[in-house]
Scaffold this active site. Structure first.
Site, PDB file in Angstrom:
ATOM      1  N   VAL A 106       0.853  -1.190   0.015  1.00 34.28           N
ATOM      2  CA  VAL A 106       0.098   0.078   0.011  1.00 34.28           C
ATOM      3  C   VAL A 106       0.942   1.220  -0.152  1.00 34.28           C
ATOM      4  O   VAL A 106       1.816   1.607   0.620  1.00 34.28           O
ATOM      5  CB  VAL A 106      -1.037   0.038   1.304  1.00 34.28           C
ATOM      6  N   SER A 107       0.564   2.153  -0.966  1.00 37.70           N
ATOM      7  CA  SER A 107       1.195   3.257  -1.010  1.00 37.70           C
ATOM      8  C   SER A 107       2.946   3.394  -1.251  1.00 37.70           C
ATOM      9  O   SER A 107       3.239   2.708  -2.039  1.00 37.70           O
ATOM     10  CB  SER A 107       0.948   4.295   0.215  1.00 37.70           C
ATOM     11  N   TRP A 108       3.584   3.938  -0.089  1.00 34.10           N
ATOM     12  CA  TRP A 108       5.182   3.438   0.025  1.00 34.10           C
ATOM     13  C   TRP A 108       5.255   2.085  -0.154  1.00 34.10           C
ATOM     14  O   TRP A 108       5.963   1.498  -0.910  1.00 34.10           O
ATOM     15  CB  TRP A 108       5.586   4.197   1.114  1.00 34.10           C
TER      16      TRP A 108
END
Length: 279
Positions: A106-108
């Site tokens: 998720v994301s990073w």
């Protein structure tokens, strides 16, 4: 090494390649024969932030860990990069006897998931990229959201987090207080080194060679990683499909948990041939 019993996680401190990390493992509630999930969290986020998702997908083993200086992992002594952390994740899977996994980030953590899949392709069955981008070439988010995200008060000041939650995370509604309570502030060193780890990183030149079946999940109201980034990933990855939660913000995995989990489970349980046809 401690193994989890039931669906409650078991935590352990594992030293790998000279770095000590807090690791959590959820074991499947019954023998399903399905592959484990290796999960990479977002920047500054501790294991507990995404624990509800691990608890919902209860027919698979699930493994994740706090990055150095995040959650319960000690501060890093020296900086690290995505290549090094992908190697450490690979060694962790060996330690927990998980030779083949589905990978999710998720994301990073979505960037980490890409790096892991590119670097350790032989042990990745399927890949799920959530609210993420190709790195340096990403389409930037809302400047107001990015400025507030960089402010460390979002971890240590509940009033600041509550006040700016909509700006930071878009379509998140309802259970924001519960999410805030699960966050543990990262150390300054841990947060800085996590930012530094992706400085100048991009997966874009390599993604066209990635053959892994990939699900790209994006929120249509994401203020931090706009939908255009998911479309770019979908364009670059040959065997990919894009799933959009139109009113979802950056935390749509939590705000739209039922819809998100249904899409994840359907993708992971789908036979390989069908996945290729749907992409």
């Amino acid at each position: 090494m401690i193994m989890a019993q039931g669906r409650e996680p078991v935590y352990s401190m594992e030293t790998v390649d000279g770095r000590t990390l807090r690791v959590a493992v959820w074991r499947a509630t019954k023998g399903s024969g399905k592959l484990p999930i290796l999960f990479f969290n977002g920047i500054g986020a501790n294991i507990e932030a995404m624990a509800p998702m691990a608890e919902l997908i209860d027919d698979r083993d699930f493994i994740t860990y706090d990055m150095p200086g995040i959650g319960g992992s000690p501060d890093p002594v020296v900086p690290y990069n995505a290549i090094l952390m992908a190697r450490i994740a690979d060694l962790l899977l060996d330690r927990f006897e998980m030779p083949l996994v589905d990978v999710m980030g998720v994301s990073w953590g979505g960037a980490m998931a890409q790096q892991f899949a590119l670097q350790n392709n032989a042990r990745v069955n399927k890949l799920i990229l959530v609210a993420t981008s190709a790195g340096m070439l990403m389409v930037p988010g809302n400047p107001a959201a990015l400025l507030k995200m960089a402010d460390p008060r979002r971890y240590i000041d509940p009033e600041f987090m509550a006040k700016h939650f909509k700006t930071l995370y878009g379509g998140m509604v309802g259970n924001k207080a519960e999410h805030i309570n699960r966050l543990k502030p990262p150390s300054k060193t841990g947060y800085f080194y996590q930012l530094l780890a992706m400085m100048g990183w991009t997966s874009a030149p390599f993604l066209p060679f990635l053959k892994t079946q990939t699900l790209i999940m994006m929120g249509g109201d994401d203020q931090i990683v706009p939908l255009a980034n998911g479309k770019f990933l979908d364009f670059l990855i040959p065997n990919s499909e894009l799933f959009v939660i139109e009113d979802g913000g950056h935390l749509f995995l939590l705000s739209h948990a039922q819809e998100s989990i249904a899409a994840i489970v359907e993708f992971l349980d789908r036979p390989a041939a069908e996945a290729r046809q749907a992409a």
